[in-house]
Write an enzyme that holds these catalytic residues in place. Structure first.
Site, short mmCIF file in Angstrom:
data_model
loop_
_atom_site.label_atom_id
_atom_site.label_comp_id
_atom_site.label_asym_id
_atom_site.label_seq_id
_atom_site.Cartn_x
_atom_site.Cartn_y
_atom_site.Cartn_z
N GLY A 1 -4.75 -4.34 -3.74
CA GLY A 1 -5.58 -3.15 -4.14
C GLY A 1 -4.73 -2.15 -4.53
N HIS A 2 -4.74 -1.80 -5.78
CA HIS A 2 -3.86 -0.61 -6.17
C HIS A 2 -4.79 0.72 -6.62
CE1 HIS A 2 -0.43 -3.56 -7.05
NE2 HIS A 2 -0.70 -3.52 -5.90
N LYS B 1 1.75 2.15 -5.12
CA LYS B 1 2.13 1.52 -6.19
C LYS B 1 1.13 1.80 -7.55
CE LYS B 1 2.03 -2.42 -4.19
NZ LYS B 1 1.94 -2.08 -2.86
N ASP C 1 0.83 -1.30 -0.15
CA ASP C 1 -0.14 0.10 -0.07
C ASP C 1 0.76 1.39 0.03
OD1 ASP C 1 -2.21 -1.56 0.06
OD2 ASP C 1 -2.32 -1.77 2.43
N GLN D 1 1.92 -6.20 -3.16
CA GLN D 1 2.34 -6.22 -1.99
C GLN D 1 3.86 -5.10 -1.66
OE1 GLN D 1 1.28 -9.65 -3.25
NE2 GLN D 1 -0.63 -8.54 -2.73
P1 GDP Z 1 -0.87 0.32 -3.70
O1 GDP Z 1 -1.62 -1.02 -3.05
O2 GDP Z 1 0.63 0.47 -3.36
O3 GDP Z 1 -1.08 0.58 -5.02
O4 GDP Z 1 -1.46 1.32 -2.69
P2 GDP Z 1 -2.93 1.84 -2.19
O5 GDP Z 1 -3.79 1.98 -3.47
O6 GDP Z 1 -3.53 0.46 -1.46
O7 GDP Z 1 -2.94 3.03 -1.12
C1 GDP Z 1 -2.39 3.95 -1.54
C2 GDP Z 1 -3.60 5.24 -1.04
O8 GDP Z 1 -2.94 6.55 -1.00
C3 GDP Z 1 -4.68 5.23 -2.27
O9 GDP Z 1 -5.85 5.43 -1.63
C4 GDP Z 1 -4.06 6.17 -3.20
O10 GDP Z 1 -5.17 7.12 -3.89
C5 GDP Z 1 -3.38 7.32 -1.96
N1 GDP Z 1 -2.19 7.90 -2.45
C6 GDP Z 1 -1.32 7.52 -3.28
N2 GDP Z 1 -0.30 8.49 -3.31
C7 GDP Z 1 -0.58 9.44 -2.62
C8 GDP Z 1 -0.16 10.71 -1.96
O11 GDP Z 1 1.14 10.92 -2.53
N3 GDP Z 1 -0.76 11.42 -1.15
C9 GDP Z 1 -2.05 11.12 -0.66
N4 GDP Z 1 -2.49 11.92 0.28
N5 GDP Z 1 -2.51 9.94 -1.07
C10 GDP Z 1 -2.08 9.28 -2.11
P1 IMO Z 2 -0.85 -4.18 -2.32
O1 IMO Z 2 -0.42 -4.83 -3.53
C1 IMO Z 2 -0.84 -4.69 2.16
C2 IMO Z 2 -0.98 -8.77 3.64
C3 IMO Z 2 -2.18 -9.03 4.64
C4 IMO Z 2 -1.58 -9.91 5.35
C5 IMO Z 2 -0.47 -10.85 4.72
C6 IMO Z 2 -1.02 -12.07 3.97
O2 IMO Z 2 -2.19 -3.24 -2.34
O3 IMO Z 2 0.10 -3.32 -1.59
P2 IMO Z 2 -2.54 -12.82 1.97
O4 IMO Z 2 -4.06 -12.37 1.81
O5 IMO Z 2 -1.60 -12.21 0.92
O6 IMO Z 2 -2.41 -14.24 2.21
O7 IMO Z 2 -2.36 -11.79 3.22
O8 IMO Z 2 -0.15 -9.81 3.79
N1 IMO Z 2 -1.20 -8.12 2.36
C7 IMO Z 2 -1.19 -6.65 1.97
N2 IMO Z 2 -1.13 -5.72 2.75
N3 IMO Z 2 -1.08 -4.45 0.82
C8 IMO Z 2 -1.37 -5.45 0.15
O9 IMO Z 2 -1.21 -5.52 -1.23
C9 IMO Z 2 -1.22 -6.77 0.57
N4 IMO Z 2 -1.73 -8.07 0.09
C10 IMO Z 2 -1.56 -8.96 1.29
O10 IMO Z 2 -2.75 -8.11 5.27
O11 IMO Z 2 -1.04 -9.47 6.68
MG MG Z 3 -3.12 -1.67 -1.86
#
Ligand code: GDP
Ligand code: IMO
Ligand code: MG
Length: 424
Positions: free
Chosen positions: A40-41, A16, A13, A222
Site C-alpha cells: 500500500g504505497h 516509498k 511502510d 515491502q
Molecule cells: P510505503 O508503503 O512505504 O509507500 O508507505 P505507506 O504509504 O504505507 O505509509 C507511509 C505513510 O506516511 C503514508 O500515510 C504517507 O502519506 C505518510 N508519509 C510519508 N512521508 C511522510 C513524512 O515525511 N511525514 C509524515 N508525517 N507522513 C509521511
Molecule cells: P508496503 O509495500 C508492511 C507484511 C504483513 C505480514 C507479512 C506477510 O506497503 O511497504 P503477506 O500478505 O505479504 O504474505 O504478509 O508481511 N507486509 C507488509 N508490511 N508493508 C507492506 O507493504 C507489507 N506487505 C506485507 O503485514 O507481516
Molecule cells: Mg505501505
C-alpha cells in the site's frame, strides 16, 4: 543516475510511495519488481491521497511510463479496481502501463488458502491477499501466468488442472466447499479482455529503454526485513524486496543497475507478527502511532511502533548495497522530550556483532540505547537542512553514523513539497 533501485529498508511502510512519486519527476520509467496488492504505497498530491497497491507510484506523473515486472503477483480484481479508480481521477493509464507476460496471477484459491492458513496456529499476520500461496505455486511450477491468458485453451487447461488439486485440498484437508471451475474460467477470460492491451515483453522493453538512454526507477514493495531470504523468517513476505530482487523481478541484469536508494523511516514500524526489538508498547508507542497515523494502507491494521533501530538499518544497508537514503517522517518525532536510538543488541550477556535474522534469537535480544534530547518544535515546513533545529541535525548525524548511511533526502510530511535534498 539511470537505473535506480528504491528499497524499503525496514519492515515496510517507510514512505516509498511518497519518495517514488517525488523522484519519478526525473525518471522515464517506474517499475514494480515484486510483491503484489499486499503493498500500500501512499502518494499525497495537494489535498488528494492515492494509495497504490499494484500500479507503480510513478503513474501520478503524466510523463512517466509504468511497468509491472515478472516478479509481481497480480490479482486481477485489485488491478482492474486500481485502473478504474485512477481513470476516475483523470489519470490516464492506457498506453502508460505495461505488464510483464511472465508475471503470475493470483487466483481465488490463493486468497482462500491464505486466509485458511492464517486461521490456524502460527499466524504470520499476512495481508490476506493470497501472496504466499501464489508464490508457492510459482515455485512449484504450477502457477498461471499473464501469458497464459493469451491462449484460451491453455488457460482453461491450467485452471482445470489447478482446481482439481486445490478442490481436493479444500474438501479433504480443510473440510471446505469446492470452488466452481467454470466460474473461475469465466472470470479470468473476462480479465484477459480487459488487460490484453497492457501485456508486454518487459525484459526486452526495459533493456531496450536502457540502451536508448532512458532512466528507470525500480520501486520495491515491502521492506528488506520482510525479504523471504534476508528478512526475519518466517515472519516475512514470500518475495524478495531487497535490491537483488529488482533484477530477478524485471529482467534487468545487475550490471545495469547504477545505484540503490534506501527509504528509512525516522523510527520503526511493523505490521503483522514477528520479533521487533525496539517496539514500544507504552504511551511513547501510542504517540508515534497517533502522530504518524500508523495504520496499514492496505488492511487498516494499527502498525506496531518503536524507536529507530540503527543496528537493523546497518544490516539493511549492507544487504541492499544502499548508496544513499531518504529519511522519512522525521516530523513525527517533534513532540518527544527525549528520543532513543538502538545502536546494538545484547544477547545472553554478549554484544552481538551481526544482526540476527532468525526469529528466535531476535525475540530474545535486549536493545542497547543511546538517548538524545528531542527538538520539541514543528519542523514540517522547514525548507532546507540548514534551517532544521540543531537537535534535529544532531539526531540525523547520529543515526547516519550508527547505521552507516548517507542521508540524501529528508521528508517532513506526506506532501511533495515537504521534502528537501541534503547537500553533501
Ligand atoms: P510505503 O508503503 O512505504 O509507500 O508507505 P505507506 O504509504 O504505507 O505509509 C507511509 C505513510 O506516511 C503514508 O500515510 C504517507 O502519506 C505518510 N508519509 C510519508 N512521508 C511522510 C513524512 O515525511 N511525514 C509524515 N508525517 N507522513 C509521511
Ligand atoms: P508496503 O509495500 C508492511 C507484511 C504483513 C505480514 C507479512 C506477510 O506497503 O511497504 P503477506 O500478505 O505479504 O504474505 O504478509 O508481511 N507486509 C507488509 N508490511 N508493508 C507492506 O507493504 C507489507 N506487505 C506485507 O503485514 O507481516
Ligand atoms: Mg505501505
Amino acid at each position: 543516475m539511470k537505473v535506480t533501485v528504491l528499497v524499503g529498508s525496514q519492515w515496510g511502510d517507510e514512505g516509498k510511495g511518497k519518495i517514488v512519486d517525488l523522484l519519478s519527476e526525473n525518471y522515464d520509467i517506474v517499475t514494480r519488481y515484486q510483491g503484489g496488492a499486499n503493498a500500500g504505497h501512499t502518494v499525497v498530491i495537494g489535498d488528494k491521497q492515492y494509495v497504490l497497491h499494484l500500479i507503480p507510484s510513478g503513474i501520478l506523473r503524466e510523463n512517466v511510463t509504468c511497468v509491472i515486472g515478472n516478479g509481481v503477483v497480480i490479482d486481477p480484481t485489485a488491478l482492474l479496481e486500481e485502473i478504474e479508480l485512477l481513470e476516475k481521477n483523470n489519470i490516464k493509464v492506457e498506453g502508460r502501463l505495461f505488464i510483464s507476460h511472465n508475471a503470475h496471477l493470483i487466483m481465488p484459491y490463493h486468497k482462500l488458502l491464505d486466509s485458511i492458513s492464517e486461521s490456524g496456529e502460527n499466524k504470520i499476520g499476512t495481508t490476506g491477499r493470497g501472496i504466499g500461496p501464489c508464490y508457492i505455486d510459482k515455485y512449484a511450477r504450477k502457477g498461471i501466468k499473464i501469458v497464459d491468458l493469451l491462449n484460451r485453451k491453455t488457460l482453461e487447461e491450467k485452471i482445470r488442472e489447478n482446481l482439481k488439486e486445490k478442490n481436493n485440498l479444500l474438501k479433504k484437508v480443510y473440510d471446505r466447499e469446492e470452488l466452481d471451475v467454470e466460474e473461475i474460467i469465466k472470470q479470468y477470460v473476462e480479465f484477459d479482455k480487459a488487460i490484453d492491451k497492457y501485456i508486454k515483453d518487459v525484459p526486452a522493453y526495459l533493456n531496450n529503454a536502457i540502451s536508448e538512454g532512458k532512466s528507470i526507477l525500480l520501486e520495491g514493495a515491502q521492506g528488506a526485513l520482510l525479504d523471504v531470504d534476508q528478512g526475519t523468517y518466517p515472519f516475512v513476505t514470500s518475495s524478495s524486496p531487497t535490491s537483488g530482487g529488482a533484477c530477478i523481478g524485471t529482467g534487468i541484469p545487475p550490471t545495469k543497475i547504477d545505484n540503490v536508494i534506501g527509504i528509512v523511516k525516522a523510527y520503526t514500524t511493523r505490521v503483522g507478527n514477528g520479533p521487533f526489538p525496539t517496539e514500544l508498547t507504552d504511551e511513547d508507542g501510542e504517540m508515534l502511532r497517533k502522530i504518524g497515523c500508523e495504520y496499514g494502507a492496505t488492511t487498516g491494521r494499527p502498525r506496531r511502533c518503536g524507536w529507530f533501530d540503527a543496528f537493523l538499518v546497518r544490516y539493511s544497508a549492507m544487504i541492499n548495497g544502499i548508496d544513499s537514503v531518504a529519511i522519512t517522517k522525521l516530523d513525527v518525532l517533534s513532540g518527544f522530550d527525549e528520543i532513543k536510538i538502538c545502536t546494538g543488541y545484547n544477547l545472553n550477556g554478549k554484544v552481538l556483532k551481526s544482526f540476527p535474522t532468525d526469529a528466535e534469537r531476535l525475540s530474545s535480544v535486549t536493545p542497547i540505547y543511546k538517548t538524545l534530547p528531542g527538538w520539541k518544535s514543528d519542523i514540517s515546513s522547514c525548507e532546507s537542512y540548514s534551517v532544521l533545529p540543531d537537535k534535529t541535525r544532531e539526531y540525523l548525524s547520529f543515526i547516519a553514523k550508527e547505521a552507516g548511511i548517507r542521508i540524501q533526502i529528508i521528508s517532513i510530511g506526506p506532501k511533495r513539497q515537504q521534502t528537501f535534498f541534503v547537500e553533501n
